[in-house]
Scaffold this motif. Structure first.
Motif, short mmCIF file in Angstrom:
data_model
loop_
_atom_site.label_atom_id
_atom_site.label_comp_id
_atom_site.label_asym_id
_atom_site.label_seq_id
_atom_site.Cartn_x
_atom_site.Cartn_y
_atom_site.Cartn_z
N ASP A 1 5.05 3.89 21.21
CA ASP A 1 6.23 3.06 21.01
C ASP A 1 6.23 2.63 19.55
OD1 ASP A 1 8.43 1.43 21.24
OD2 ASP A 1 7.39 -0.18 22.30
N ARG A 2 7.19 3.11 18.80
CA ARG A 2 7.24 2.81 17.37
C ARG A 2 8.04 1.53 17.14
NH1 ARG A 2 6.54 5.40 12.52
NH2 ARG A 2 5.93 7.30 13.63
N LEU A 3 7.44 0.59 16.46
CA LEU A 3 8.08 -0.67 16.11
C LEU A 3 8.08 -0.81 14.59
CD1 LEU A 3 9.26 -3.46 16.87
CD2 LEU A 3 6.90 -4.32 16.91
N THR A 4 9.25 -0.94 14.01
CA THR A 4 9.37 -1.13 12.57
C THR A 4 9.60 -2.61 12.28
OG1 THR A 4 10.31 1.09 12.28
CG2 THR A 4 10.65 -0.50 10.49
N VAL A 5 8.72 -3.19 11.48
CA VAL A 5 8.84 -4.60 11.09
C VAL A 5 9.04 -4.64 9.58
CG1 VAL A 5 7.75 -6.87 11.11
CG2 VAL A 5 7.30 -5.25 12.98
N ARG A 6 10.09 -5.28 9.14
CA ARG A 6 10.40 -5.35 7.72
C ARG A 6 10.02 -6.70 7.13
NH1 ARG A 6 14.13 -1.81 9.85
NH2 ARG A 6 14.44 0.08 8.59
N TYR A 7 9.45 -6.67 5.93
CA TYR A 7 9.03 -7.88 5.23
C TYR A 7 9.69 -7.93 3.86
CZ TYR A 7 5.40 -8.50 8.75
OH TYR A 7 4.73 -8.70 9.92
N SER A 8 9.89 -9.13 3.36
CA SER A 8 10.50 -9.29 2.04
C SER A 8 9.57 -8.82 0.93
CB SER A 8 10.90 -10.75 1.81
OG SER A 8 9.76 -11.61 1.94
N THR A 9 8.26 -9.01 1.12
CA THR A 9 7.26 -8.56 0.15
C THR A 9 6.02 -8.11 0.91
OG1 THR A 9 6.10 -10.68 -0.11
CG2 THR A 9 8.07 -10.32 -1.48
N VAL A 10 5.17 -7.36 0.23
CA VAL A 10 3.91 -6.95 0.85
C VAL A 10 3.02 -8.15 1.12
CG1 VAL A 10 2.67 -6.54 -1.32
CG2 VAL A 10 2.04 -5.24 0.72
N ALA B 1 -5.49 -7.93 -10.93
CA ALA B 1 -4.69 -6.84 -11.50
C ALA B 1 -4.46 -5.74 -10.47
CB ALA B 1 -5.39 -6.28 -12.73
N THR B 2 -5.48 -5.45 -9.65
CA THR B 2 -5.34 -4.43 -8.62
C THR B 2 -4.34 -4.86 -7.55
OG1 THR B 2 -7.64 -3.76 -8.97
CG2 THR B 2 -6.59 -3.01 -6.95
N LEU B 3 -4.44 -6.13 -7.15
CA LEU B 3 -3.52 -6.65 -6.14
C LEU B 3 -2.07 -6.61 -6.64
CD1 LEU B 3 -3.17 -8.00 -3.38
CD2 LEU B 3 -3.52 -10.20 -4.51
N GLN B 4 -1.88 -7.01 -7.89
CA GLN B 4 -0.53 -7.00 -8.44
C GLN B 4 0.01 -5.57 -8.54
OE1 GLN B 4 1.42 -9.69 -9.07
NE2 GLN B 4 3.02 -8.14 -9.39
N ARG B 5 -0.84 -4.64 -8.98
CA ARG B 5 -0.39 -3.25 -9.07
C ARG B 5 -0.10 -2.67 -7.69
NH1 ARG B 5 2.86 0.07 -10.78
NH2 ARG B 5 2.17 2.23 -11.08
N MET B 6 -0.90 -3.03 -6.69
CA MET B 6 -0.63 -2.59 -5.33
C MET B 6 0.75 -3.06 -4.87
SD MET B 6 -0.38 -3.72 -1.96
CE MET B 6 -1.22 -5.30 -1.96
N ALA B 7 1.08 -4.33 -5.16
CA ALA B 7 2.38 -4.87 -4.77
C ALA B 7 3.51 -4.12 -5.46
CB ALA B 7 2.44 -6.35 -5.09
N GLU B 8 3.33 -3.77 -6.72
CA GLU B 8 4.35 -3.02 -7.45
C GLU B 8 4.54 -1.63 -6.84
OE1 GLU B 8 2.82 -3.00 -11.38
OE2 GLU B 8 3.37 -5.09 -11.81
N ILE B 9 3.45 -0.96 -6.54
CA ILE B 9 3.53 0.39 -5.95
C ILE B 9 4.19 0.32 -4.57
CG2 ILE B 9 2.15 2.28 -5.02
CD1 ILE B 9 0.14 1.70 -7.30
N TYR B 10 3.80 -0.67 -3.80
CA TYR B 10 4.38 -0.83 -2.46
C TYR B 10 5.90 -1.00 -2.56
CZ TYR B 10 4.41 -2.20 2.49
OH TYR B 10 4.64 -2.23 3.84
N ALA B 11 6.34 -1.84 -3.47
CA ALA B 11 7.77 -2.10 -3.63
C ALA B 11 8.50 -0.85 -4.12
CB ALA B 11 7.99 -3.26 -4.59
N GLN B 12 7.90 -0.13 -5.05
CA GLN B 12 8.53 1.07 -5.60
C GLN B 12 8.67 2.18 -4.57
OE1 GLN B 12 5.90 2.00 -8.84
NE2 GLN B 12 6.60 0.27 -10.12
N ARG B 13 7.65 2.37 -3.74
CA ARG B 13 7.63 3.53 -2.84
C ARG B 13 8.23 3.26 -1.46
NH1 ARG B 13 1.61 6.28 -3.81
NH2 ARG B 13 1.75 6.38 -6.09
N PHE B 14 8.18 1.98 -1.03
CA PHE B 14 8.51 1.74 0.37
C PHE B 14 9.60 0.71 0.61
CE2 PHE B 14 3.91 2.85 0.15
CZ PHE B 14 4.04 4.14 0.66
N ALA B 15 10.17 0.14 -0.45
CA ALA B 15 11.24 -0.83 -0.24
C ALA B 15 12.47 -0.14 0.30
CB ALA B 15 11.56 -1.53 -1.57
N ASP B 16 13.19 -0.80 1.19
CA ASP B 16 14.45 -0.27 1.69
C ASP B 16 15.47 -0.24 0.55
OD1 ASP B 16 13.51 0.00 4.22
OD2 ASP B 16 14.24 -1.93 4.92
#
Length: 247
Positions: free
Chosen positions: A195-204, A231-246
């Motif tokens: 059962d696939r459930l998609t949950v959307r968040y404003s930020t990672v 720095a790693t956490l911030q870059r992760m958030a940037e990559i997440y937003a770039q690749r997976f934002a709606d």
């Protein structure tokens, strides 16, 4: 207990679950899963004398079982120090070392727990032995490509900033693997679906807050022990937003 590889730090898992309860647990996912298991149970035209709720980190499953009117006795099987709300019957038990006699249970239900055992085949075999010949297992596990976006974003950021990757998100079994495990355990007439459930968040970071309040943050045994670099956490958030934002 299993002598196989230790994938999860289960002591840390319990500590994370206790912390989640102290913070105010986020329960939308497990409540949905418990309701779904209740619907599956409603399609079974029989009564159950003795049922065990195995490892579910809240009382959601027990509430559903009680409301179904199909179960005479409900037993909560959980670590002695779990600190969950009191129920009619509790047994101190770990999912990897069940204390039940062979053929003693009519029904075993587990919600969002078994994906964190180190020896899932061994646990399933123990459940099969504890069930009566006509007993029923209903279980829901996090599986498939759950949190694959978070895993990919962390891997890319760590590779770029730190020159290497550390385990951040647990591996989860897919439907075919789970079906094979049920057959290997000797359970009769296994049925597995997803059962696939998609949950959307404003930020990672909102996603990570929910994972924290679910007691589901990183408990991999091979996790990096040093604090995550800002720095790693911030870059992760940037990559997440770039690749997976709606879009």
């Amino acid at each position: 207990m299993s002598s196989g590889p230790t994938i999860f730090d289960r002591q840390l898992l319990r500590a994370r679950q206790q912390r989640a309860r102290a913070l105010g647990a986020e329960t939308f996912l497990i409540d949905r899963v418990a309701d779904e298991l209740g619907e599956r149970l409603s399609a079974v035209l029989r009564q159950f004398e003795r049922a065990v709720d195995l490892g579910t980190p809240t009382d959601a499953v027990r509430r559903v079982l009680a409301a179904s009117g199909k179960v005479a006795t409900i037993i909560a099987a959980e670590p002695a120090a779990a600190g969950l709300a009191a129920s009619s019957l509790r047994v101190a038990a770990d999912e990897e070392a069940l204390p039940f006699a062979d053929g003693s249970l009519d029904l075993v239900v587990s919600a969002l727990s078994l994906q964190f055992v180190n020896d899932l085949p061994g646990t399933l075999i123990q459940i099969r032995r504890a069930l009566k010949a006509d007993g029923l297992l209903l279980a829901a596990l996090i599986g498939g490509d759950t949190l694959v976006e978070l895993r990919e974003a962390f891997a890319a950021a760590e590779t770029e900033i730190e020159g290497g990757v550390s385990p951040r998100v647990a591996p989860f079994a897919d439907v075919r693997q789970l079906g094979a495990l049920l057959q290997r355990a000797g359970l009769a007439l296994p049925v597995v679906d997803s059962d696939r459930l998609t949950v959307r968040y404003s930020t990672v970071f909102a996603l990570m807050r929910d994972l924290r309040r679910m007691g589901a943050t990183n408990m991999l045994s091979e996790r990096r022990r040093t604090p995550l670099r800002r720095a790693t956490l911030q870059r992760m958030a940037e990559i997440y937003a770039q690749r997976f934002a709606d879009t």
